[in-house]
Design a protein around this motif. Structure first.
Motif, PDB file in Angstrom:
ATOM      1  N   ILE B  48      45.366  25.508  25.084  1.00 18.91           N
ATOM      2  CA  ILE B  48      46.668  25.605  24.402  1.00 18.91           C
ATOM      3  C   ILE B  48      47.677  24.640  24.996  1.00 18.91           C
ATOM      4  N   PHE B  49      47.699  24.600  26.369  1.00 21.20           N
ATOM      5  CA  PHE B  49      48.698  23.729  27.004  1.00 21.20           C
ATOM      6  C   PHE B  49      48.200  22.317  27.239  1.00 21.20           C
ATOM      7  N   ASN B  50      46.970  22.034  26.730  1.00 18.33           N
ATOM      8  CA  ASN B  50      46.419  20.686  26.827  1.00 18.33           C
ATOM      9  C   ASN B  50      46.395  20.130  28.250  1.00 18.33           C
ATOM     10  N   VAL B  51      45.964  20.959  29.193  1.00 19.10           N
ATOM     11  CA  VAL B  51      45.894  20.515  30.588  1.00 19.10           C
ATOM     12  C   VAL B  51      44.750  19.508  30.713  1.00 19.10           C
ATOM     13  N   PRO B  52      45.014  18.334  31.319  1.00 20.51           N
ATOM     14  CA  PRO B  52      43.943  17.340  31.452  1.00 20.51           C
ATOM     15  C   PRO B  52      42.799  17.895  32.307  1.00 20.51           C
ATOM     16  N   THR B  53      41.577  17.556  31.953  1.00 20.91           N
ATOM     17  CA  THR B  53      40.394  18.093  32.639  1.00 20.91           C
ATOM     18  C   THR B  53      40.400  17.764  34.124  1.00 20.91           C
ATOM     19  N   TYR B  54      40.916  16.568  34.518  1.00 22.14           N
ATOM     20  CA  TYR B  54      40.835  16.199  35.935  1.00 22.14           C
ATOM     21  C   TYR B  54      41.792  17.018  36.790  1.00 22.14           C
ATOM     22  N   ILE B  55      42.794  17.692  36.125  1.00 25.22           N
ATOM     23  CA  ILE B  55      43.675  18.581  36.899  1.00 25.22           C
ATOM     24  C   ILE B  55      43.089  19.980  36.962  1.00 25.22           C
ATOM     25  N   ALA B  56      42.771  20.532  35.809  1.00 28.66           N
ATOM     26  CA  ALA B  56      42.144  21.855  35.787  1.00 28.66           C
ATOM     27  C   ALA B  56      41.197  21.926  34.602  1.00 28.66           C
ATOM     28  N   PRO B  57      39.896  21.927  34.855  1.00 24.18           N
ATOM     29  CA  PRO B  57      38.934  21.981  33.763  1.00 24.18           C
ATOM     30  C   PRO B  57      38.831  23.392  33.184  1.00 24.18           C
ATOM     31  N   ALA B  58      38.488  23.472  31.925  1.00 21.64           N
ATOM     32  CA  ALA B  58      38.253  24.786  31.298  1.00 21.64           C
ATOM     33  C   ALA B  58      36.897  25.303  31.755  1.00 21.64           C
ATOM     34  N   PRO B  59      36.708  26.629  31.715  1.00 24.29           N
ATOM     35  CA  PRO B  59      35.409  27.186  32.111  1.00 24.29           C
ATOM     36  C   PRO B  59      34.252  26.545  31.348  1.00 24.29           C
ATOM     37  N   SER B  60      34.490  26.199  30.096  1.00 22.34           N
ATOM     38  CA  SER B  60      33.403  25.606  29.313  1.00 22.34           C
ATOM     39  C   SER B  60      33.015  24.234  29.863  1.00 22.34           C
ATOM     40  N   ASP B  61      34.026  23.469  30.382  1.00 23.28           N
ATOM     41  CA  ASP B  61      33.719  22.166  30.992  1.00 23.28           C
ATOM     42  C   ASP B  61      32.865  22.340  32.238  1.00 23.28           C
ATOM     43  N   VAL B  62      33.240  23.371  33.017  1.00 21.09           N
ATOM     44  CA  VAL B  62      32.497  23.635  34.246  1.00 21.09           C
ATOM     45  C   VAL B  62      31.058  24.025  33.908  1.00 21.09           C
ATOM     46  N   ALA B  63      30.923  24.866  32.876  1.00 18.79           N
ATOM     47  CA  ALA B  63      29.591  25.294  32.457  1.00 18.79           C
ATOM     48  C   ALA B  63      28.763  24.098  32.003  1.00 18.79           C
ATOM     49  N   ASP B  64      29.399  23.176  31.300  1.00 23.12           N
ATOM     50  CA  ASP B  64      28.725  21.947  30.868  1.00 23.12           C
ATOM     51  C   ASP B  64      28.134  21.189  32.042  1.00 23.12           C
ATOM     52  N   PHE B  66      27.542  22.296  35.000  1.00 21.89           N
ATOM     53  CA  PHE B  66      26.484  23.108  35.595  1.00 21.89           C
ATOM     54  C   PHE B  66      25.141  22.756  34.980  1.00 21.89           C
ATOM     55  N   TYR B  67      25.167  22.599  33.679  1.00 17.57           N
ATOM     56  CA  TYR B  67      23.934  22.331  32.951  1.00 17.57           C
ATOM     57  C   TYR B  67      23.490  20.878  33.156  1.00 17.57           C
ATOM     58  N   SER B  68      24.438  19.934  32.932  1.00 17.10           N
ATOM     59  CA  SER B  68      24.059  18.522  32.951  1.00 17.10           C
ATOM     60  C   SER B  68      23.804  18.010  34.369  1.00 17.10           C
ATOM     61  N   GLU B  69      24.550  18.527  35.339  1.00 18.41           N
ATOM     62  CA  GLU B  69      24.408  18.021  36.709  1.00 18.41           C
ATOM     63  C   GLU B  69      23.606  18.961  37.604  1.00 18.41           C
ATOM     64  N   PHE B  70      22.820  19.847  36.998  1.00 17.54           N
ATOM     65  CA  PHE B  70      22.115  20.844  37.799  1.00 17.54           C
ATOM     66  C   PHE B  70      21.229  20.215  38.886  1.00 17.54           C
ATOM     67  N   PRO B  71      20.473  19.157  38.570  1.00 15.92           N
ATOM     68  CA  PRO B  71      19.649  18.546  39.637  1.00 15.92           C
ATOM     69  C   PRO B  71      20.493  18.035  40.794  1.00 15.92           C
ATOM     70  N   LEU B  72      21.652  17.441  40.487  1.00 12.46           N
ATOM     71  CA  LEU B  72      22.547  16.935  41.532  1.00 12.46           C
ATOM     72  C   LEU B  72      23.044  18.085  42.407  1.00 12.46           C
ATOM     73  N   LEU B  73      23.447  19.173  41.732  1.00 12.70           N
ATOM     74  CA  LEU B  73      23.949  20.340  42.463  1.00 12.70           C
ATOM     75  C   LEU B  73      22.870  20.897  43.404  1.00 12.70           C
ATOM     76  N   MET B  74      21.649  20.978  42.885  1.00 15.31           N
ATOM     77  CA  MET B  74      20.557  21.534  43.688  1.00 15.31           C
ATOM     78  C   MET B  74      20.204  20.630  44.860  1.00 15.31           C
ATOM     79  N   ARG B  75      20.271  19.301  44.604  1.00 14.36           N
ATOM     80  CA  ARG B  75      19.962  18.340  45.668  1.00 14.36           C
ATOM     81  C   ARG B  75      20.918  18.534  46.848  1.00 14.36           C
ATOM     82  N   ASN B  76      22.143  18.920  46.509  1.00 14.93           N
ATOM     83  CA  ASN B  76      23.127  19.137  47.569  1.00 14.93           C
ATOM     84  C   ASN B  76      23.167  20.575  48.068  1.00 14.93           C
ATOM     85  N   PHE B  77      22.589  21.465  47.273  1.00  9.24           N
ATOM     86  CA  PHE B  77      22.554  22.880  47.672  1.00  9.24           C
ATOM     87  C   PHE B  77      21.617  23.092  48.862  1.00  9.24           C
ATOM     88  N   TRP B  78      20.415  22.509  48.763  1.00 10.51           N
ATOM     89  CA  TRP B  78      19.390  22.806  49.779  1.00 10.51           C
ATOM     90  C   TRP B  78      19.790  22.413  51.202  1.00 10.51           C
TER      91      TRP B  78
END
Lengths: 267, 267
Positions: B48-64, B66-78
């Motif tokens: 609604i307030f059109n907050v730019p993603t680089y300041i505060a992403p919407a949960p849906s952006d974060v979920a995206d 999560f899905y697209s960068e999952f290998p990267l996340l896991m590489r850094n998780f271990w």
């Protein structure tokens, strides 16, 4: 008592002295907890110890059980030093708090004394009764697997009594074991203790602050007085054995009560 | 807890049982629906307030991400997982051993406890660069930082736990002529376990903080490194996803410790 070896102190009439205290005193720093205690306890006797608070009732048991050393005088158990008697497991102690290990079930708690001291050849004179049978003796058949927190206060104290009996002690020291229990449970355990005493033939020293309990259980009441703790009197309780709850209504019982109450007030 | 719960459930008729389950479901649904509601508000607010993603992403952006960068996340998780777990074990083991030494020797306690307190007072953020200088940019420095952050709470709790034995339990041990090692293995150590597990629960979350802080100072892999990298590149959704993974790691370790506690401590 049967099966007693010849090394025991024997009196001329063949009486066996379970514990003999002669002119013993106990000091805690500058405080004299017990002074000039002399007492001979015959094997098989049931002594109850009564006295005003702070008169050294518990200290008396701790003196006999090698937990506190005498400052002067001496204590012998079955003709041995208290330390030798401790290593031979001649006596056992029941505390006011059952002092069960909460992670061990009832049976494992009873077995604890048998697991300790094995490597150092401490005599583990396991009695005629197995831990399981001892739990049955104290009326806890079927609760072997229960953890202490699953048992009532009275049941826990019964486990503690079974644990005390596991090495077949000749002398059982009990420090207000039923002090924290309700009246009904206490009556029940009093009767049970008398049965156990009869059945095992052990000698009992029982500290209490209840006059009726002292009379109901004891053959002899040892009255202590305070500051410093000394023996005031030993009163023979001439009431028939086995004792029943109805005895409490007996005029003889009540006259003992008033006699002891008077003695206690004079302390 | 679980045993008493099943006991209660068994005793009740079946319709109560389902009522019990419904109540648990109800209790669980309140925090869950609150969380969902907050996510919805967050999503709507950002849109609604059109907050730019680089300041505060919407949960849906974060979920995206999560899905697209999952290998990267896991590489850094271990790497972070390994550092946290290794630090957890080393730090707690050291704390347990030192606590045992403290309890058995007043001298050791007097000598080393002030030093332990001093080390604990140094902020972990201040000591981390020093450790990275000493151990280099590899995993070692992070493990040491994670271990260090676990150490003090476990030390304090373990000392308290080992000292939590009642005076009567010590008297019992004395009457049974228990050796120092028997007292330790049969009484002190089991007594300390509830205290130890309280400390391990704290450590299970702080060790992750330690590892991440270590990675901030100097690392090219790990969740800490990914947090720094995504912040400087204004990849806010990736940053948020990394933060969620980090907290997931803490939850994972916390739950593991809790399950171990439930299995081990039944009293």
């Amino acid at each position: 008592m049967n099966g007693v070896d010849g090394s025991l102190t024997q009196k001329q009439e063949g009486r066996i002295i379970a514990a003999s205290i002669s002119e013993a005193s106990v000091n805690f720093g500058a405080f004299t907890a017990l002074q000039d205690i002399s007492l001979e306890i015959e094997a098989g006797d049931f002594y109850t110890i009564l006295g005003p608070s702070g008169c050294g009732k518990s200290t008396m048991l701790r003196l006999v059980s090698d937990l506190v050393p005498p400052a002067s005088g001496s204590v012998e158990i079955l003709g041995k030093s208290t330390e030798a008697a401790r290593l031979a497991r001649e006596f056992a102690f029941v505390f006011q708090d059952p002092t069960l290990l909460p992670w061990r079930n009832a049976l494992k708690n009873v077995e604890l004394p048998l697991e300790i001291g094995r490597k150092r050849n401490i005599k583990l004179s396991t009695g005629d009764r197995t831990p399981r049978e001892l739990l049955e003796l104290v009326g806890l058949k079927g609760r072997e697997d229960a953890l202490p927190h699953e048992l009532s206060g009275g049941m826990r104290q019964r486990v503690a009594i079974a644990r005390a009996l596991v090495c077949q002690p000749k002398l059982l020291l009990m420090d207000e074991p039923f002090g924290a229990l309700d009246e009904m449970t206490r009556d029940h355990l009093n009767l049970q203790l008398l049965d156990i005493w009869k059945e095992t033939g052990t000698t009992i020293l029982f500290v209490t602050h209840s006059i009726p309990e002292a009379i109901f259980l004891g053959q002899k009441v040892l009255m202590l007085k305070a500051n410093p703790g000394r023996i005031k009197d030993v009163i023979n309780i001439d009431l028939p054995m086995p004792r029943e709850i109805a005895l409490r209504e007996d005029p003889a019982f009540n006259s003992y009560c008033s006699q002891l109450r008077k003695l206690l007030e004079d302390c | 807890m679980s045993t008493s719960e099943t006991a209660i459930a068994d005793a009740k008729p079946s319709h109560h049982l389902s009522g019990h389950t419904a109540k648990r479901l109800y209790n669980f649904s309140i925090p869950l629906s609150t969380a969902v509601a907050l996510l919805v508000i967050w999503q709507l607010g950002v849109r609604i307030f059109n907050v730019p993603t680089y300041i505060a992403p919407a949960p849906s952006d974060v979920a995206d991400v999560f899905y697209s960068e999952f290998p990267l996340l896991m590489r850094n998780f271990w790497p972070t997982f390994m550092e946290s777990v290794a630090g957890f074990f080393i730090g707690n083991l050291a704390a347990i051993l030192i606590a045992v030494a403290f309890v058995h020797s007043r001298l050791v306690e007097r000598a080393f406890f002030p030093i332990a307190v001093f080390i604990n007072t140094i902020p972990i953020l201040a000591i981390a660069p020093i450790l990275v200088l000493i151990f280099g940019p590899g995993m070692t420095a992070k493990i040491v930082i994670a271990a260090l952050i676990c150490f003090f709470p476990t030390l304090v709790n373990m000392v308290r736990g080992l000292q939590s034995v009642s005076p009567e339990a010590f008297e019992l041990a004395r009457i049974l002529s228990a050796s120092k090692s028997e007292v330790f293995w049969k009484i002190r150590l089991p007594s300390s376990l509830p205290f130890l597990f309280s400390a391990l629960k704290i450590a299970s979350t702080t060790c992750v903080i330690g590892a991440i802080v270590g990675e901030w100072i100097g690392a090219n892999v790990g969740l800490g490194a990914l947090i720094i990298e995504s912040t400087f590149n204004f990849r806010a959704p990736l940053l948020y996803a990394t933060v969620f993974i980090s907290s997931g790691l803490s939850v994972l370790l916390f739950v593991s410790v809790t399950i171990a506690e439930k299995l081990i401590i039944r009293w």
